[in-house]
Design a protein around this motif. Structure first.
Motif, PDB file in Angstrom:
ATOM      1  N   ASP A 385       0.833  -1.210   0.000  1.00  0.00           N
ATOM      2  CA  ASP A 385       0.000   0.000   0.000  1.00  0.00           C
ATOM      3  C   ASP A 385       0.864   1.256   0.000  1.00  0.00           C
ATOM      4  O   ASP A 385       0.549   2.240  -0.677  1.00  0.00           O
ATOM      5  CB  ASP A 385      -0.919  -0.020   1.225  1.00  0.00           C
ATOM      6  CG  ASP A 385      -1.847   1.178   1.258  1.00  0.00           C
ATOM      7  OD1 ASP A 385      -2.629   1.347   0.301  1.00  0.00           O
ATOM      8  OD2 ASP A 385      -1.783   1.953   2.225  1.00  0.00           O
ATOM      9  N   MET A 386       1.978   1.211   0.728  1.00  0.00           N
ATOM     10  CA  MET A 386       2.873   2.356   0.765  1.00  0.00           C
ATOM     11  C   MET A 386       3.553   2.570  -0.586  1.00  0.00           C
ATOM     12  O   MET A 386       3.678   3.695  -1.080  1.00  0.00           O
ATOM     13  CB  MET A 386       3.921   2.163   1.858  1.00  0.00           C
ATOM     14  CG  MET A 386       4.684   3.408   2.207  1.00  0.00           C
ATOM     15  SD  MET A 386       5.631   3.147   3.700  1.00  0.00           S
ATOM     16  CE  MET A 386       4.312   2.832   4.862  1.00  0.00           C
ATOM     17  N   LEU A 387       3.984   1.463  -1.201  1.00  0.00           N
ATOM     18  CA  LEU A 387       4.621   1.564  -2.512  1.00  0.00           C
ATOM     19  C   LEU A 387       3.624   2.018  -3.576  1.00  0.00           C
ATOM     20  O   LEU A 387       4.029   2.614  -4.591  1.00  0.00           O
ATOM     21  CB  LEU A 387       5.222   0.212  -2.901  1.00  0.00           C
ATOM     22  CG  LEU A 387       6.426  -0.237  -2.056  1.00  0.00           C
ATOM     23  CD1 LEU A 387       6.804  -1.674  -2.388  1.00  0.00           C
ATOM     24  CD2 LEU A 387       7.617   0.693  -2.282  1.00  0.00           C
ATOM     25  N   ARG A 388       2.352   1.745  -3.335  1.00  0.00           N
ATOM     26  CA  ARG A 388       1.324   2.194  -4.276  1.00  0.00           C
ATOM     27  C   ARG A 388       1.275   3.709  -4.368  1.00  0.00           C
ATOM     28  O   ARG A 388       0.865   4.271  -5.402  1.00  0.00           O
ATOM     29  CB  ARG A 388      -0.040   1.629  -3.829  1.00  0.00           C
ATOM     30  CG  ARG A 388      -1.200   1.938  -4.743  1.00  0.00           C
ATOM     31  CD  ARG A 388      -2.464   1.283  -4.206  1.00  0.00           C
ATOM     32  NE  ARG A 388      -2.766   1.713  -2.860  1.00  0.00           N
ATOM     33  CZ  ARG A 388      -3.413   2.840  -2.562  1.00  0.00           C
ATOM     34  NH1 ARG A 388      -3.804   3.646  -3.535  1.00  0.00           N
ATOM     35  NH2 ARG A 388      -3.666   3.147  -1.307  1.00  0.00           N
ATOM     36  N   LYS A 389       1.722   4.380  -3.325  1.00  0.00           N
ATOM     37  CA  LYS A 389       1.711   5.837  -3.294  1.00  0.00           C
ATOM     38  C   LYS A 389       2.934   6.432  -3.985  1.00  0.00           C
ATOM     39  O   LYS A 389       3.083   7.645  -4.060  1.00  0.00           O
ATOM     40  CB  LYS A 389       1.634   6.318  -1.845  1.00  0.00           C
ATOM     41  CG  LYS A 389       0.398   5.815  -1.115  1.00  0.00           C
ATOM     42  CD  LYS A 389       0.475   6.081   0.378  1.00  0.00           C
ATOM     43  CE  LYS A 389      -0.685   5.429   1.093  1.00  0.00           C
ATOM     44  NZ  LYS A 389      -0.586   5.559   2.563  1.00  0.00           N
ATOM     45  N   VAL A 390       3.841   5.545  -4.426  1.00  0.00           N
ATOM     46  CA  VAL A 390       5.037   5.993  -5.143  1.00  0.00           C
ATOM     47  C   VAL A 390       4.784   5.835  -6.638  1.00  0.00           C
ATOM     48  O   VAL A 390       4.162   4.849  -7.073  1.00  0.00           O
ATOM     49  CB  VAL A 390       6.264   5.138  -4.730  1.00  0.00           C
ATOM     50  CG1 VAL A 390       7.493   5.542  -5.523  1.00  0.00           C
ATOM     51  CG2 VAL A 390       6.512   5.274  -3.235  1.00  0.00           C
ATOM     52  N   ASP A 391       5.241   6.784  -7.432  1.00  0.00           N
ATOM     53  CA  ASP A 391       5.081   6.709  -8.881  1.00  0.00           C
ATOM     54  C   ASP A 391       6.084   5.714  -9.447  1.00  0.00           C
ATOM     55  O   ASP A 391       7.219   6.060  -9.768  1.00  0.00           O
ATOM     56  CB  ASP A 391       5.292   8.090  -9.505  1.00  0.00           C
ATOM     57  CG  ASP A 391       5.076   8.070 -11.018  1.00  0.00           C
ATOM     58  OD1 ASP A 391       4.583   7.040 -11.534  1.00  0.00           O
ATOM     59  OD2 ASP A 391       5.411   9.078 -11.678  1.00  0.00           O
ATOM     60  N   LEU A 392       5.657   4.455  -9.570  1.00  0.00           N
ATOM     61  CA  LEU A 392       6.548   3.417 -10.072  1.00  0.00           C
ATOM     62  C   LEU A 392       6.646   3.411 -11.594  1.00  0.00           C
ATOM     63  O   LEU A 392       7.400   2.610 -12.163  1.00  0.00           O
ATOM     64  CB  LEU A 392       6.091   2.044  -9.575  1.00  0.00           C
ATOM     65  CG  LEU A 392       6.189   1.844  -8.052  1.00  0.00           C
ATOM     66  CD1 LEU A 392       5.664   0.478  -7.651  1.00  0.00           C
ATOM     67  CD2 LEU A 392       7.628   2.019  -7.570  1.00  0.00           C
ATOM     68  N   HIS A 393       5.871   4.295 -12.270  1.00  0.00           N
ATOM     69  CA  HIS A 393       6.063   4.469 -13.708  1.00  0.00           C
ATOM     70  C   HIS A 393       7.303   5.315 -13.982  1.00  0.00           C
ATOM     71  O   HIS A 393       7.841   5.281 -15.093  1.00  0.00           O
ATOM     72  CB  HIS A 393       4.834   5.139 -14.332  1.00  0.00           C
ATOM     73  CG  HIS A 393       3.602   4.278 -14.289  1.00  0.00           C
ATOM     74  ND1 HIS A 393       3.437   3.166 -15.082  1.00  0.00           N
ATOM     75  CD2 HIS A 393       2.480   4.359 -13.523  1.00  0.00           C
ATOM     76  CE1 HIS A 393       2.267   2.601 -14.828  1.00  0.00           C
ATOM     77  NE2 HIS A 393       1.669   3.302 -13.874  1.00  0.00           N
ATOM     78  N   GLU A 394       7.726   6.060 -12.964  1.00  0.00           N
ATOM     79  CA  GLU A 394       8.931   6.877 -13.109  1.00  0.00           C
ATOM     80  C   GLU A 394      10.147   5.959 -13.089  1.00  0.00           C
ATOM     81  O   GLU A 394      10.281   5.093 -12.215  1.00  0.00           O
ATOM     82  CB  GLU A 394       8.982   7.894 -11.969  1.00  0.00           C
ATOM     83  CG  GLU A 394       9.915   9.073 -12.225  1.00  0.00           C
ATOM     84  CD  GLU A 394      11.351   8.716 -11.858  1.00  0.00           C
ATOM     85  OE1 GLU A 394      12.265   9.119 -12.610  1.00  0.00           O
ATOM     86  OE2 GLU A 394      11.546   8.035 -10.844  1.00  0.00           O
TER      87      GLU A 394
END
Length: 471
Positions: A385-394
């Protein structure tokens, strides 16, 4: 052993089981529940973590050939320190403790290091190493506190995910047993663990309110009843022996201080501070409290240091803040630190009452392991859930996460991968949590700009009025 997004800026509403005291004027983490609920929810924390102090002492006793009387004494001391430490973290007096719902347990890696030092030197040197490490916490904490800007959401989220995977692996091993022994992969133990998991999920689905919040405890109790009904529990030792058990100060004699022997524990202390950072921020997010990590994290670490110092004096290894209870807080949505304070009081009672300790140790490890599986997997969902708040497309964030998971998962899924490396390197490379966290920090510095004047964690700082009310 995080961050507050727009969605979590306002803490979720208090469970229907929460008392009237948990109003808008009282943060859920500070709400004082009715005594009956405090006892039940506190007992839930205790039963989930009770296997840790028991197994840690048994590991030390078996490895070092300690007599039965000394083993019982160390169990009492370990429960006592876990209870006192839990009270310390829950109430946070004099900036010792984070004032968050934490439970403290013996650290797994420090137990192994403690045994190794005792085998290579002696028990007095092992106790001295614990004391030196506790003092080292205080020495390096001012420097570490200035580095918290290097632990943004992507680092903490990765750490929580690795903690979950590592704990599931450890307790999966407890359920399956040791490879090569006659009881390895015993279908009875595995079935008992799966039944306990099934009970827990079933109760979470069927029950609402207080009973739903007690799904973890009810699942564990149902698994225990099933084990007893199948004749897999031995209550014969519960009534044997004395009723009261008081731990002994310096059970191994005066500690010996050898800085070289203490090096493994000293290195681990830095790793432990990184874990404490993730756990503190994660618990703060779960309970809906906005914190300034530069204040809350040092509070957690000071509590770890003080209780570990006492541990060295009572013959235990390091007692540190546990990430294990984070999953319980998330699963039950019971966020009051007074619940863990009650858990601390129960742990102290168990420490002083020998029959209670023997009763806790009678619960089959497969039942405890099944309960732990659910709780620890929930920690993983928190990391996701925390990683979901990070822009992993970047692109940068994608490679930070990929690199951290690579270095963190390798030693977890391939034990002994670095066994032919020098012992000093094995200490870090072979620790998946350490390598994953270190890699995430370094890659985040490479790919993402870290501002000294605007720490990545500053978004959690409490408003002045909230901070003054909570301290």
């Amino acid at each position: 052993m995080s961050r507050v997004s727009d969605a979590s800026a306002a803490p979720p509403s208090v469970s229907s089981a929460a008392p009237p005291a948990a109003t808008a004027a009282t943060a859920p983490v500070d709400a004082v529940l009715p005594l009956s609920q405090l006892l039940l929810f506190g007992l839930q924390h205790v039963l989930v973590m009770a296997a840790v102090p028991i197994t840690s002492v048994f590991l030390v006793a078996k490895a070092l050939g300690l007599p039965a009387a000394l083993t019982v004494n160390l169990i009492s001391a370990t429960f006592l320190l876990c209870g006192v430490g839990t009270l310390l973290q829950s109430f946070g007096p004099w900036k010792f403790g984070a004032r968050l719902p934490f439970v403290m347990v013996p650290g797994g890696a420090p137990i192994v290091m403690f045994v190794t030092i005792a085998q290579q030197r002696d028990l007095q040197t092992a106790s001295g190493a614990v004391i030196l490490t506790a003092l080292f916490y205080f020495l390096v904490l001012p420097v570490f506190a200035r580095c918290l800007r290097f632990f943004p959401k992507i680092v903490i989220g990765t750490l929580l995910l690795l903690v979950s995977i590592n704990l599931v692996k450890v307790y999966g091993g407890i359920i399956a047993g040791k490879a090569g022994t006659p009881t390895f992969a015993d279908p009875v133990n595995i079935g008992l663990a799966l039944a306990t998991i099934g009970f827990t999920v079933l109760f979470a689905r069927l029950f609402k309110g207080t009973l739903g919040q007690l799904a973890v405890l009810l699942g564990l109790l149902a698994g225990t009843v099933l084990a007893a009904g199948c004749g897999l529990m031995d209550f014969g030792a519960v009534a044997a022996g004395p009723f009261w058990s008081l731990p002994t100060l310096l059970p191994f004699g005066m500690p010996r201080f050898d800085l070289v022997a203490a090096v493994p524990l000293l290195i681990f202390s830095v790793i432990s501070m990184v874990e404490a950072t993730g756990q503190t921020v994660a618990v703060a997010e779960v309970v809906g409290r906005k914190i300034d990590p530069r204040d809350a994290v040092p509070r957690t670490i000071r509590g770890d240091a003080l209780v570990s110092l006492a541990g060295g004096l009572f013959g235990t290894s390091m007692i540190i803040t546990s990430g294990e209870n984070i999953g319980i807080v998330r699963a039950t949505n019971v966020r009051s630190r007074y619940v863990t304070a009650m858990a601390g009081a129960i742990l102290v009672l168990i420490a002083l009452s020998a029959p209670l300790g023997r009763l806790a140790s009678a619960i089959p490890s497969a039942v405890v392991g099944g309960t732990a599986m659910v709780v620890f997997a929930i920690i993983g969902t928190m990391g996701i859930d925390m990683l979901r708040k990070v822009d992993l497309h970047e692109r940068g964030n994608m490679f930070v996460l990929a690199g951290a998971l690579t270095m963190g998962l390798l030693p977890i899924v391939v034990p002994g991968l670095y066994s032919r490396f020098p012992n000093t390197l094995q200490l870090v490379l072979g620790n998946g949590l350490a390598m994953g966290s270190l890699t995430a920090v370094l890659l985040n510095m490479v790919f993402n700009r870290v501002h000294a004047e605007a720490p990545a964690t500053a978004e959690f700082a409490e408003p002045a009025d909230m901070a003054s009310a909570s301290h």
